[in-house]
Design an enzyme around this catalytic site. Structure first.
Site, mmCIF file in Angstrom:
data_model
loop_
_atom_site.group_PDB
_atom_site.id
_atom_site.type_symbol
_atom_site.label_atom_id
_atom_site.label_comp_id
_atom_site.label_asym_id
_atom_site.label_seq_id
_atom_site.Cartn_x
_atom_site.Cartn_y
_atom_site.Cartn_z
ATOM 1 N N LYS A 40 -24.882 29.369 38.848
ATOM 2 C CA LYS A 40 -25.800 29.414 37.722
ATOM 3 C C LYS A 40 -25.383 28.449 36.609
ATOM 4 O O LYS A 40 -26.193 28.034 35.789
ATOM 5 C CB LYS A 40 -25.815 30.834 37.128
ATOM 6 C CG LYS A 40 -26.259 31.919 38.062
ATOM 7 C CD LYS A 40 -26.089 33.267 37.308
ATOM 8 C CE LYS A 40 -26.251 34.426 38.233
ATOM 9 N NZ LYS A 40 -25.923 35.705 37.565
ATOM 10 N N GLY A 41 -24.099 28.138 36.542
ATOM 11 C CA GLY A 41 -23.532 27.466 35.386
ATOM 12 C C GLY A 41 -24.234 26.209 34.914
ATOM 13 O O GLY A 41 -24.294 25.933 33.727
ATOM 14 N N GLU A 95 -22.948 19.571 38.029
ATOM 15 C CA GLU A 95 -22.097 20.751 37.824
ATOM 16 C C GLU A 95 -21.784 20.911 36.346
ATOM 17 O O GLU A 95 -21.742 19.930 35.594
ATOM 18 C CB GLU A 95 -20.813 20.559 38.657
ATOM 19 C CG GLU A 95 -19.741 21.606 38.511
ATOM 20 C CD GLU A 95 -20.115 22.994 38.995
ATOM 21 O OE1 GLU A 95 -21.151 23.518 38.532
ATOM 22 O OE2 GLU A 95 -19.359 23.573 39.790
ATOM 23 N N ASP A 96 -21.564 22.148 35.918
ATOM 24 C CA ASP A 96 -21.220 22.396 34.517
ATOM 25 C C ASP A 96 -19.792 21.961 34.193
ATOM 26 O O ASP A 96 -19.556 21.235 33.249
ATOM 27 C CB ASP A 96 -21.443 23.876 34.145
ATOM 28 C CG ASP A 96 -20.754 24.855 35.099
ATOM 29 O OD1 ASP A 96 -20.155 24.404 36.099
ATOM 30 O OD2 ASP A 96 -20.826 26.065 34.851
ATOM 31 N N ASP A 99 -12.982 22.566 37.312
ATOM 32 C CA ASP A 99 -11.760 23.258 36.911
ATOM 33 C C ASP A 99 -10.696 22.951 37.966
ATOM 34 O O ASP A 99 -10.066 21.896 37.910
ATOM 35 C CB ASP A 99 -12.112 24.752 36.812
ATOM 36 C CG ASP A 99 -11.012 25.602 36.243
ATOM 37 O OD1 ASP A 99 -10.280 25.122 35.362
ATOM 38 O OD2 ASP A 99 -10.869 26.768 36.663
ATOM 39 N N LYS A 127 -11.930 19.921 33.114
ATOM 40 C CA LYS A 127 -10.689 20.567 32.671
ATOM 41 C C LYS A 127 -9.579 20.049 33.586
ATOM 42 O O LYS A 127 -9.105 20.734 34.485
ATOM 43 C CB LYS A 127 -10.845 22.083 32.809
ATOM 44 C CG LYS A 127 -10.207 22.879 31.706
ATOM 45 C CD LYS A 127 -10.159 24.338 32.033
ATOM 46 C CE LYS A 127 -11.385 25.097 31.610
ATOM 47 N NZ LYS A 127 -11.263 26.545 31.944
ATOM 48 N N ASP A 155 -20.372 30.970 31.481
ATOM 49 C CA ASP A 155 -20.340 32.403 31.174
ATOM 50 C C ASP A 155 -18.938 32.985 31.086
ATOM 51 O O ASP A 155 -17.970 32.420 31.587
ATOM 52 C CB ASP A 155 -21.063 33.170 32.277
ATOM 53 C CG ASP A 155 -20.225 33.223 33.567
ATOM 54 O OD1 ASP A 155 -19.815 32.146 34.037
ATOM 55 O OD2 ASP A 155 -19.961 34.326 34.058
ATOM 56 N N ARG A 161 -24.299 32.600 28.455
ATOM 57 C CA ARG A 161 -24.859 31.383 29.054
ATOM 58 C C ARG A 161 -25.938 30.763 28.172
ATOM 59 O O ARG A 161 -26.212 29.576 28.248
ATOM 60 C CB ARG A 161 -25.474 31.684 30.419
ATOM 61 C CG ARG A 161 -24.480 32.089 31.490
ATOM 62 C CD ARG A 161 -25.171 32.083 32.845
ATOM 63 N NE ARG A 161 -24.436 32.798 33.876
ATOM 64 C CZ ARG A 161 -23.456 32.263 34.616
ATOM 65 N NH1 ARG A 161 -23.112 31.015 34.424
ATOM 66 N NH2 ARG A 161 -22.843 32.979 35.537
HETATM 67 P P1 IMP Z 1 -13.476 25.201 40.316
HETATM 68 O O1 IMP Z 1 -13.864 25.429 41.726
HETATM 69 O O2 IMP Z 1 -12.169 25.851 39.972
HETATM 70 O O3 IMP Z 1 -13.519 23.773 39.882
HETATM 71 O O4 IMP Z 1 -14.466 26.066 39.511
HETATM 72 C C1 IMP Z 1 -15.536 25.605 38.870
HETATM 73 C C2 IMP Z 1 -16.384 26.777 38.445
HETATM 74 O O5 IMP Z 1 -15.614 27.791 37.769
HETATM 75 C C3 IMP Z 1 -17.400 26.278 37.492
HETATM 76 O O6 IMP Z 1 -18.579 25.942 38.143
HETATM 77 C C4 IMP Z 1 -17.570 27.448 36.552
HETATM 78 O O7 IMP Z 1 -18.598 28.276 37.028
HETATM 79 C C5 IMP Z 1 -16.259 28.206 36.602
HETATM 80 N N1 IMP Z 1 -15.417 27.888 35.423
HETATM 81 C C6 IMP Z 1 -14.292 27.159 35.395
HETATM 82 N N2 IMP Z 1 -13.780 27.061 34.160
HETATM 83 C C7 IMP Z 1 -14.621 27.767 33.368
HETATM 84 C C8 IMP Z 1 -14.653 28.022 31.942
HETATM 85 O O8 IMP Z 1 -13.810 27.604 31.144
HETATM 86 N N3 IMP Z 1 -15.702 28.770 31.510
HETATM 87 C C9 IMP Z 1 -16.665 29.261 32.328
HETATM 88 N N4 IMP Z 1 -16.687 29.023 33.662
HETATM 89 C C10 IMP Z 1 -15.660 28.296 34.174
HETATM 90 MG MG MG Z 2 -20.414 26.743 38.109
#
Ligand code: IMP
Ligand code: MG
Length: 173
Positions: A40-41, A95-96, A99, A127, A155, A161
């Site tokens: 959803k992000g 993508e939002d 991480d 990040k 979120d 959101r």
């Molecule tokens: P990754 O697979 O660890 O890169 O995760 C990415 C997903 O984790 C993103 O699409 C977000 O939905 C969630 N996410 C990571 N960091 C944050 C944050 O600081 N706030 C909210 N959602 C986050």
């Molecule tokens: Mg996301």
């Protein structure tokens, strides 16, 4: 739990969204695009971004969520997949936030298997410090520190959101 004051204001975000859309419009001039939003992000970023892209495009969505089991392994679950056939098409994944990189890396490989002509990634936030898996971000909005952020699609427990800005989320001490 408290939501701090805006870390990125609505205005800063909108300026960046326009800049990214301009870059995309320039790079794909004369072509066509399939823009895929990762829900959803990315819903708010995605809808703002496509408004400013000048190239003819179709949109689609995927609902994905990652579960980190250990420090280095994560599993990505798909709840809804795109309906479009992306074979031979120019695709941008939107993508939002990146991480650990696990979600995008997984989705990237998944879509590459369907033989698009090209596949690029656009992410509003990066990040970087938290990265476990390397993933190329072709269009990047902001690099942010290792803080949990909410708003503008992002979120905590599915809330916040709808905020038009992005704020750092802190556990109250
Ligand atoms: P990754 O697979 O660890 O890169 O995760 C990415 C997903 O984790 C993103 O699409 C977000 O939905 C969630 N996410 C990571 N960091 C944050 C944050 O600081 N706030 C909210 N959602 C986050
Ligand atoms: Mg996301």
């Amino acid at each position: 739990m408290v939501v701090g004051k805006p870390f990125l204001t609505a205005e800063q975000i909108q300026d960046k969204v326009k800049t990214l859309a301009d870059m995309i419009s320039r790079d794909y001039e004369g072509g066509e695009l399939v823009a895929i939003g990762i829900l959803k992000g990315a819903f708010m970023f995605f809808s703002d971004l496509v408004k400013h892209i000048k190239v003819p495009l179709t949109i689609d969505f995927i609902i994905a969520s990652s579960y980190i089991k250990t420090e280095t392994t994560g599993e990505v679950k798909i709840y809804y997949d795109i309906r479009e056939d992306i074979t031979g098409k120019d695709v941008i994944l939107v993508e939002d936030i990146v991480d650990t990189g696990i979600t995008l890396n997984y989705l990237r490989e998944r879509f590459l298997n369907r033989s698009p002509r090209s596949l690029k990634i656009c992410a509003l936030l990066d990040k970087k410090e938290r990265r476990l898996v390397d993933v190329p971000i072709d269009y990047k909005g902001f690099e942010i520190p290792n803080e949990y952020v909410v708003g503008y699609g992002l979120d905590f427990d599915d809330k916040y959101r709808n905020l038009p800005y992005i704020a750092i989320f802190k556990k109250r001490v």
